[in-house]
Motif scaffolding. Structure first.
Motif, short mmCIF file in Angstrom:
data_model
loop_
_atom_site.label_atom_id
_atom_site.label_comp_id
_atom_site.label_asym_id
_atom_site.label_seq_id
_atom_site.Cartn_x
_atom_site.Cartn_y
_atom_site.Cartn_z
N GLU A 1 -11.90 -25.16 29.98
CA GLU A 1 -13.18 -25.85 29.91
C GLU A 1 -13.10 -27.02 28.93
O GLU A 1 -13.57 -28.12 29.23
N SER A 2 -12.50 -26.79 27.78
CA SER A 2 -12.42 -27.86 26.79
C SER A 2 -11.54 -29.02 27.26
O SER A 2 -11.77 -30.17 26.87
N ASN A 5 -13.72 -31.36 29.30
CA ASN A 5 -14.60 -32.09 28.41
C ASN A 5 -13.85 -33.20 27.69
O ASN A 5 -14.31 -34.35 27.63
N TYR A 27 -16.11 -30.43 36.35
CA TYR A 27 -16.38 -29.53 35.22
C TYR A 27 -17.61 -28.66 35.51
O TYR A 27 -17.57 -27.44 35.37
N TYR A 31 -17.63 -24.68 36.07
CA TYR A 31 -18.33 -23.93 35.00
C TYR A 31 -19.83 -24.19 35.09
O TYR A 31 -20.43 -24.79 34.19
N SER A 34 -22.18 -23.46 32.12
CA SER A 34 -21.86 -24.07 30.83
C SER A 34 -22.87 -25.16 30.51
O SER A 34 -22.88 -26.22 31.14
N ALA A 37 -21.16 -28.43 29.74
CA ALA A 37 -20.68 -29.20 30.89
C ALA A 37 -21.81 -30.10 31.42
O ALA A 37 -21.60 -31.29 31.67
#
Length: 83
Positions: A1-2, A5, A27, A31, A34, A37
């Motif tokens: 996930e990071s 980003n 993203y 997710y 999130s 996101a």
């Protein structure tokens, strides 16, 4: 996930907004729960002048995390700047 980003923000920082939006769209698809996101997509959309997409993204981010103060501030600004 990071990684998504970081890549999206790197591209946005290089003014490669079309690619940044593509990364942030992926993203949020990967997710969808999130809040970060959605917040990031909102930021890139706002920077690209896509106000409606930015508003929708910030609203989704806030629905997932009502304590997202930056998201609320950005949403308020976008709504205030509407014609």
């Amino acid at each position: 996930e990071s990684d998504f980003n970081a890549l999206g923000y790197k591209l946005a920082g290089e003014s490669r907004l079309e690619l940044a939006l593509y990364v942030f769209e992926k993203y949020v698809r990967l997710y969808p729960e999130s809040w970060n996101a959605w917040d990031s997509l909102g930021e890139a959309a706002a920077k690209a002048g896509q106000t409606e997409k930015a508003v929708a993204s910030y609203r989704k981010s806030l629905a997932l995390n009502p304590k997202n103060k930056n998201g609320q501030a950005m949403l308020d600004k976008l709504l205030a700047d509407r014609p």
